[in-house]
Design a protein around this motif. Structure first.
Motif, PDB file in Angstrom:
ATOM      1  N   ILE A 320       0.694  -1.194   0.155  1.00  0.00           N
ATOM      2  CA  ILE A 320      -0.396   0.110   0.389  1.00  0.00           C
ATOM      3  C   ILE A 320       1.018   1.391   0.101  1.00  0.00           C
ATOM      4  N   PHE A 321       1.993   1.233   0.560  1.00  0.00           N
ATOM      5  CA  PHE A 321       3.273   2.361   0.719  1.00  0.00           C
ATOM      6  C   PHE A 321       3.130   2.911  -0.311  1.00  0.00           C
ATOM      7  N   LEU A 322       3.376   2.026  -1.506  1.00  0.00           N
ATOM      8  CA  LEU A 322       4.450   1.970  -2.329  1.00  0.00           C
ATOM      9  C   LEU A 322       3.759   2.657  -3.214  1.00  0.00           C
ATOM     10  N   ILE A 323       3.108   1.945  -3.261  1.00  0.00           N
ATOM     11  CA  ILE A 323       1.433   1.865  -4.692  1.00  0.00           C
ATOM     12  C   ILE A 323       1.251   3.385  -4.696  1.00  0.00           C
ATOM     13  N   TRP A 324       1.404   3.711  -3.106  1.00  0.00           N
ATOM     14  CA  TRP A 324       0.736   5.470  -2.999  1.00  0.00           C
ATOM     15  C   TRP A 324       1.585   6.541  -3.289  1.00  0.00           C
ATOM     16  N   ALA A 325       2.753   5.671  -3.474  1.00  0.00           N
ATOM     17  CA  ALA A 325       4.185   6.902  -3.195  1.00  0.00           C
ATOM     18  C   ALA A 325       4.435   7.342  -4.464  1.00  0.00           C
ATOM     19  N   ASP A 326       4.119   5.605  -5.459  1.00  0.00           N
ATOM     20  CA  ASP A 326       4.167   6.060  -6.962  1.00  0.00           C
ATOM     21  C   ASP A 326       3.421   7.120  -7.373  1.00  0.00           C
ATOM     22  N   VAL A 327       1.946   6.994  -6.954  1.00  0.00           N
ATOM     23  CA  VAL A 327       0.948   7.748  -6.996  1.00  0.00           C
ATOM     24  C   VAL A 327       1.780   9.218  -7.510  1.00  0.00           C
ATOM     25  N   LEU A 328       1.580   9.331  -5.901  1.00  0.00           N
ATOM     26  CA  LEU A 328       2.764  10.858  -5.026  1.00  0.00           C
ATOM     27  C   LEU A 328       3.704  11.555  -6.799  1.00  0.00           C
ATOM     28  N   ALA A 329       4.319  10.378  -6.312  1.00  0.00           N
ATOM     29  CA  ALA A 329       5.811  10.293  -7.608  1.00  0.00           C
ATOM     30  C   ALA A 329       5.093  11.037  -9.064  1.00  0.00           C
ATOM     31  N   ARG A 330       4.305  10.915  -9.255  1.00  0.00           N
ATOM     32  CA  ARG A 330       3.148  10.997 -10.859  1.00  0.00           C
ATOM     33  C   ARG A 330       2.908  12.376 -10.734  1.00  0.00           C
ATOM     34  N   ILE A 331       1.771  12.715 -10.492  1.00  0.00           N
ATOM     35  CA  ILE A 331       1.030  13.996  -9.390  1.00  0.00           C
ATOM     36  C   ILE A 331       1.751  14.691  -9.338  1.00  0.00           C
ATOM     37  N   VAL A 332       2.585  14.848  -8.202  1.00  0.00           N
ATOM     38  CA  VAL A 332       2.931  16.072  -7.794  1.00  0.00           C
ATOM     39  C   VAL A 332       3.894  16.973  -8.801  1.00  0.00           C
ATOM     40  N   LEU A 333       4.315  16.381 -10.098  1.00  0.00           N
ATOM     41  CA  LEU A 333       4.600  17.686 -11.019  1.00  0.00           C
ATOM     42  C   LEU A 333       3.776  18.454 -11.318  1.00  0.00           C
ATOM     43  N   THR A 334       3.874  19.145 -12.356  1.00  0.00           N
ATOM     44  CA  THR A 334       2.516  18.944 -13.707  1.00  0.00           C
ATOM     45  C   THR A 334       3.927  18.711 -15.085  1.00  0.00           C
ATOM     46  N   SER A 335       5.103  19.055 -14.539  1.00  0.00           N
ATOM     47  CA  SER A 335       5.990  19.031 -16.010  1.00  0.00           C
ATOM     48  C   SER A 335       6.813  17.855 -16.045  1.00  0.00           C
ATOM     49  N   GLY A 336       6.660  16.564 -14.950  1.00  0.00           N
ATOM     50  CA  GLY A 336       7.448  15.309 -15.183  1.00  0.00           C
ATOM     51  C   GLY A 336       6.708  14.436 -14.120  1.00  0.00           C
ATOM     52  N   GLU A 337       8.224  13.935 -14.094  1.00  0.00           N
ATOM     53  CA  GLU A 337       7.623  12.766 -12.651  1.00  0.00           C
ATOM     54  C   GLU A 337       8.978  12.867 -11.473  1.00  0.00           C
ATOM     55  N   LEU A 338       8.520  12.757 -10.456  1.00  0.00           N
ATOM     56  CA  LEU A 338       9.520  12.917  -9.175  1.00  0.00           C
ATOM     57  C   LEU A 338       9.680  11.792  -8.887  1.00  0.00           C
ATOM     58  N   PRO A 339      11.296  11.779  -8.983  1.00  0.00           N
ATOM     59  CA  PRO A 339      11.422  10.273  -9.213  1.00  0.00           C
ATOM     60  C   PRO A 339      10.966   9.533  -7.623  1.00  0.00           C
ATOM     61  N   ILE A 340      10.732   8.131  -7.129  1.00  0.00           N
ATOM     62  CA  ILE A 340      10.313   8.175  -6.308  1.00  0.00           C
ATOM     63  C   ILE A 340      11.104   7.473  -4.690  1.00  0.00           C
ATOM     64  N   GLY A 341      12.443   7.484  -5.510  1.00  0.00           N
ATOM     65  CA  GLY A 341      13.591   7.248  -4.158  1.00  0.00           C
ATOM     66  C   GLY A 341      13.051   8.583  -3.026  1.00  0.00           C
ATOM     67  N   ILE A 342      12.613   9.965  -4.378  1.00  0.00           N
ATOM     68  CA  ILE A 342      13.166  11.047  -2.826  1.00  0.00           C
ATOM     69  C   ILE A 342      12.634  11.539  -2.018  1.00  0.00           C
ATOM     70  N   LEU A 343      10.682  10.775  -2.722  1.00  0.00           N
ATOM     71  CA  LEU A 343       9.801  10.552  -1.736  1.00  0.00           C
ATOM     72  C   LEU A 343       9.532   9.989  -0.462  1.00  0.00           C
ATOM     73  N   THR A 344      10.080   8.898  -0.660  1.00  0.00           N
ATOM     74  CA  THR A 344      10.695   6.999   0.360  1.00  0.00           C
ATOM     75  C   THR A 344      11.738   7.951   1.010  1.00  0.00           C
ATOM     76  N   ALA A 345      12.588   8.668   1.191  1.00  0.00           N
ATOM     77  CA  ALA A 345      13.813   9.134   1.863  1.00  0.00           C
ATOM     78  C   ALA A 345      13.045  11.090   2.231  1.00  0.00           C
ATOM     79  N   LEU A 346      11.782  10.942   1.312  1.00  0.00           N
ATOM     80  CA  LEU A 346      11.411  12.003   2.548  1.00  0.00           C
ATOM     81  C   LEU A 346      10.967  12.004   3.834  1.00  0.00           C
ATOM     82  N   VAL A 347      10.451  11.157   3.343  1.00  0.00           N
ATOM     83  CA  VAL A 347       9.409  10.286   4.631  1.00  0.00           C
ATOM     84  C   VAL A 347      10.142   9.680   5.422  1.00  0.00           C
TER      85      VAL A 347
END
Length: 366
Positions: A320-347
């Motif tokens: 569940i955690f990584l599914i929603w982390a990936d969703v956030l990585a796909r939608i947080v930037l309008t101009s592209g995709e945020l690497p998911i490793g950045i999000l997991t490190a921020l958490v």
């Protein structure tokens, strides 16, 4: 002669109620995984209604006429759901489950609540192996076309052995020595990977290596999903059968030895399997830090430290955690995709600091 008392076979009412509550909790987590997957395939730059996504998946899975089930569906939506998003969502669930079970097992095996593949340098070793395979190559490249995966596993295994050997020098390995050895391993293997990148003249390969350092699920496809899914599923099933040994390890080395557990063999076996999981993940998706640290502690806080409950809860929570982390990585930037490793490190980094500060962290008991 003492008479047999059948009451000994009857579980206390509290135990039965507790088991029922845990079974209900697991069922809720399983439903949450399925709902998360359905919603995740609908979210992105192109939003698709959940009903349409469900009917498309149903038609493709059961090989049914699409128009009979899904009604009018554009080819673009069909391709987005089936060719791009569904493999990615499945990969995120598989990877999240794999990293979570790695973290839970490593924390018990080395008796360290801070243990996980990223902090102990295993991810860095796998990344070095993948970098070597991409930019230099080797004999593993001819093994059924699994060169990168094979070298990532070799790197992860080498990092595991390095950390265990270094932390055991001068006496028994301690939690502090394990973390310090992991930091040394991470710095060393990352430096070696950067050295290979610096000397390489392969511009395309260098861009591919940059993928490993930040982590992403963008490369998830149907053809590279089967191998990590099979490896992680088999490993999870194996560890689910090891809950008694894992529980015993939490009681300390003396207790485990007294009960006849060969600590050296058990740790070697567990580290090899976790290295295999980490290597498969890094070979396909790159490095995801702190997932193996955060998820087991969250699950432990809900279901307790008993690995009979902890492992299945961590597996589902990690998905569940990584599914929603990936969703956030796909939608947080309008101009592209945020690497998911950045999000997991921020958490994970704040959570890591919390564990360090909170010395009374609950780890070894109920």
């Amino acid at each position: 002669m003492a008479q047999f008392n059948p009451q000994f076979l009857v579980q206390p009412e509290g135990m039965i109620q507790k088991q029922r509550m845990f079974t209900f909790f697991l069922a809720c987590l399983g439903i949450a995984v399925l709902v998360s997957m359905l919603l995740a395939v609908c979210l992105g730059s192109a939003k698709i209604a959940p009903g349409d996504a469900y009917r498309i998946i149903l038609a493709k899975v059961f090989n049914l006429p699409l128009n009979d089930i899904a009604g009018p569906v554009s080819q673009a939506h069909l391709d987005i759901i089936w060719q791009i998003r569904l493999p990615r969502v499945l990969m995120s669930a598989v990877v999240g489950a794999g990293l979570a079970v790695c973290g839970a097992v490593m924390q018990a095996a080395v008796q360290n609540p801070l243990a996980e593949p990223y902090l102990l340098g295993i991810s860095a070793g796998a990344s070095l192996g993948a970098t070597f395979s991409i930019l230099i190559g080797g004999l593993a490249g001819v093994l059924f076309g699994l060169g990168t995966a094979v070298w990532a596993f070799i790197g992860a295994l080498a990092a595991s052995l390095f950390v265990m050997t270094l932390s055991g020098i001068g006496g028994r390995a301690s939690p502090v020595k394990m973390i310090l050895a992991g930091s040394i391993a991470s710095a060393l293997f990352i430096a070696l990977a950067n050295f290979i990148v610096y000397l390489s003249s392969n511009a395309e390969g260098v861009r591919s290596v940059a993928f490993w350092t930040m982590g992403s699920l963008a490369a998830a496809k149907w053809d590279n999903l089967a191998l990590p899914a099979a490896g992680i599923a088999a490993s999870c099933i194996f560890f689910l059968t090891q809950f008694r040994i894992l529980n015993t390890l939490l009681l300390g080395e003396e207790t485990a030895i007294t009960l006849g557990i060969d600590l050296a063999r058990v740790r070697q076996l567990y580290l090899v399997i976790t290295a295999l999981i980490t290597g498969l993940i890094v070979a396909v998706c790159g490095i995801f830090g702190f997932v193996g640290l955060v998820v087991p502690h969250v699950a432990r806080g809900v279901v307790g430290a008993d690995h009979r409950r902890l492992l299945p809860a961590a597996i589902l929570t990690g998905a569940i955690f990584l599914i929603w982390a990936d969703v956030l990585a796909r939608i947080v930037l309008t101009s592209g995709e945020l690497p998911i490793g950045i999000l997991t490190a921020l958490v994970g980094a704040p959570f890591f600091m919390y564990i360090l500060v909170k010395h009374s962290v609950h780890f070894g008991g109920q």
